[in-house]
Write a protein that holds these residues in place. Structure first.
Motif, PDB file in Angstrom:
ATOM      1  N   MET A   1       0.840  -1.196   0.000  1.00  0.00           N
ATOM      2  CA  MET A   1       0.000   0.000   0.000  1.00  0.00           C
ATOM      3  C   MET A   1       0.877   1.248   0.000  1.00  0.00           C
ATOM      4  SD  MET A   1      -2.869   1.129   2.836  1.00  0.00           S
ATOM      5  CE  MET A   1      -3.764   2.682   2.673  1.00  0.00           C
ATOM      6  N   ASP A   2       0.611   2.177  -0.917  1.00  0.00           N
ATOM      7  CA  ASP A   2       1.368   3.416  -0.973  1.00  0.00           C
ATOM      8  C   ASP A   2       1.025   4.295   0.222  1.00  0.00           C
ATOM      9  OD1 ASP A   2       2.542   2.663  -3.365  1.00  0.00           O
ATOM     10  OD2 ASP A   2       1.007   3.640  -4.597  1.00  0.00           O
TER      11      ASP A   2
ATOM     12  N   TYR B   1      -4.834   5.943   8.732  1.00  0.00           N
ATOM     13  CA  TYR B   1      -4.737   4.955   9.806  1.00  0.00           C
ATOM     14  C   TYR B   1      -4.794   3.529   9.292  1.00  0.00           C
ATOM     15  CZ  TYR B   1      -4.726   8.754  13.092  1.00  0.00           C
ATOM     16  OH  TYR B   1      -4.367   9.870  13.793  1.00  0.00           O
ATOM     17  N   GLU B   2      -5.410   3.315   8.143  1.00  0.00           N
ATOM     18  CA  GLU B   2      -5.343   1.983   7.546  1.00  0.00           C
ATOM     19  C   GLU B   2      -3.900   1.659   7.163  1.00  0.00           C
ATOM     20  OE1 GLU B   2      -6.546  -1.693   6.631  1.00  0.00           O
ATOM     21  OE2 GLU B   2      -7.757  -0.123   7.588  1.00  0.00           O
ATOM     22  N   TYR B   3      -3.185   2.670   6.683  1.00  0.00           N
ATOM     23  CA  TYR B   3      -1.776   2.476   6.320  1.00  0.00           C
ATOM     24  C   TYR B   3      -0.929   2.200   7.561  1.00  0.00           C
ATOM     25  CZ  TYR B   3       2.927   3.624   4.621  1.00  0.00           C
ATOM     26  OH  TYR B   3       4.261   3.578   4.306  1.00  0.00           O
ATOM     27  N   TYR B   4      -1.101   3.008   8.612  1.00  0.00           N
ATOM     28  CA  TYR B   4      -0.260   2.851   9.801  1.00  0.00           C
ATOM     29  C   TYR B   4      -0.719   1.698  10.694  1.00  0.00           C
ATOM     30  CZ  TYR B   4       2.385   6.914   8.513  1.00  0.00           C
ATOM     31  OH  TYR B   4       3.220   7.775   7.842  1.00  0.00           O
ATOM     32  N   ARG B   5      -1.833   1.111  10.375  1.00  0.00           N
ATOM     33  CA  ARG B   5      -2.255  -0.093  11.093  1.00  0.00           C
ATOM     34  C   ARG B   5      -1.266  -1.234  10.865  1.00  0.00           C
ATOM     35  NH1 ARG B   5      -7.223  -1.130  13.159  1.00  0.00           N
ATOM     36  NH2 ARG B   5      -8.118   0.645  12.018  1.00  0.00           N
TER      37      ARG B   5
END
Length: 245
Positions: free
Chosen positions: A1-2, A15-19
């Protein structure tokens, strides 16, 4: 994921990325070692704290590291401290809550991402109502990372203390909510309070005195109760740092 743009309007993607974001642990260790050479914190422990910390980490206990906030250099002092203490073993497995402004400049974002940071949208910048939904998701992500084996570092005052570096500002309930949510996910993190002193005027950011308190391994309770424990325990660590400067 970018990596998505870090903005409040985009908080769900952020927050989906840092999850699941994971920095390069080898690069992180090199960076922390370099910061230790540059900042050279002078570290003191509460009686028995160093051994207790090493024992907790040896058992794989997750930590919530609470640190007082005096200057924009605190995160570097904390990183240098981690390298020079038993916390070295969790470099690369520690998330650090950091204000969203640090993620705007691409070069700076690369550095804070390398340190394992998770952005926080603060009410002082965006307004309480505007950040409420983002804040709830951030706390869920932080709790999830704890439950999956990471440690978490927080500056629970939320803003730099420009009034009296000897007296901790109010600790709000956010840290309590994170711990409470982690416990509901089956994680029982221990609290580690780290007090920083840069001298009477908080001006000597290098060679800071850092005081590490005795870990608190029973944080059960309501979020406000946990926040009160943090307030008292972190103040003791600040007292230790100031007294030993």
């Amino acid at each position: 994921m970018d990596a998505p743009e870090v903005s409040l309007d985009n908080y769900e993607a952020v927050y989906e990325y840092y999850r699941g974001h994971q920095q390069n642990r080898f690069v992180a260790k090199l960076a922390y070692a370099a910061l230790a050479l540059k900042y050279r914190p002078r570290i003191a422990y509460a009686p028995g704290a160093e051994a207790a910390l090493a024992a907790l980490l040896g058992r794989g206990t997750q930590l919530v590291v609470a640190v007082n906030h005096l200057t924009e250099s605190d995160q570097f002092t904390l990183a240098a401290t981690a390298w020079r203490t038993p916390l070295r073993r969790v470099i690369g497995r520690t998330r650090v809550l950091a204000k969203d402004e640090l993620f705007v400049d691409p070069a700076q974002r690369k550095k804070v991402d390398m340190m394992g940071s998770i952005p926080v949208f603060r009410s002082k910048n965006h307004g309480l109502r505007a950040v409420s939904d983002a804040g709830r998701v951030m706390m869920d992500v932080a709790a999830q990372r704890l439950s999956e084996g990471d440690c978490l570092a927080i500056f629970p005052e939320g803003t730099c203390n420009t009034e009296d570096p000897r007296t901790l500002q109010h600790v709000n309930s956010g840290i309590g909510h994170i711990v409470s949510r982690a416990e509901k996910l089956g994680c029982s993190p221990a609290l580690l309070s780290v007090g920083i002193s840069y001298g009477p005027d908080a001006g000597q950011v290098k060679s800071a005195r850092v005081f590490i308190g005795t870990p608190v391994d029973d944080l059960g309770g309501k979020p406000m109760d946990i926040a009160r424990v943090v307030q008292a325990d972190l103040q003791r660590a600040v007292d230790g740092a100031v007294a030993s400067y």
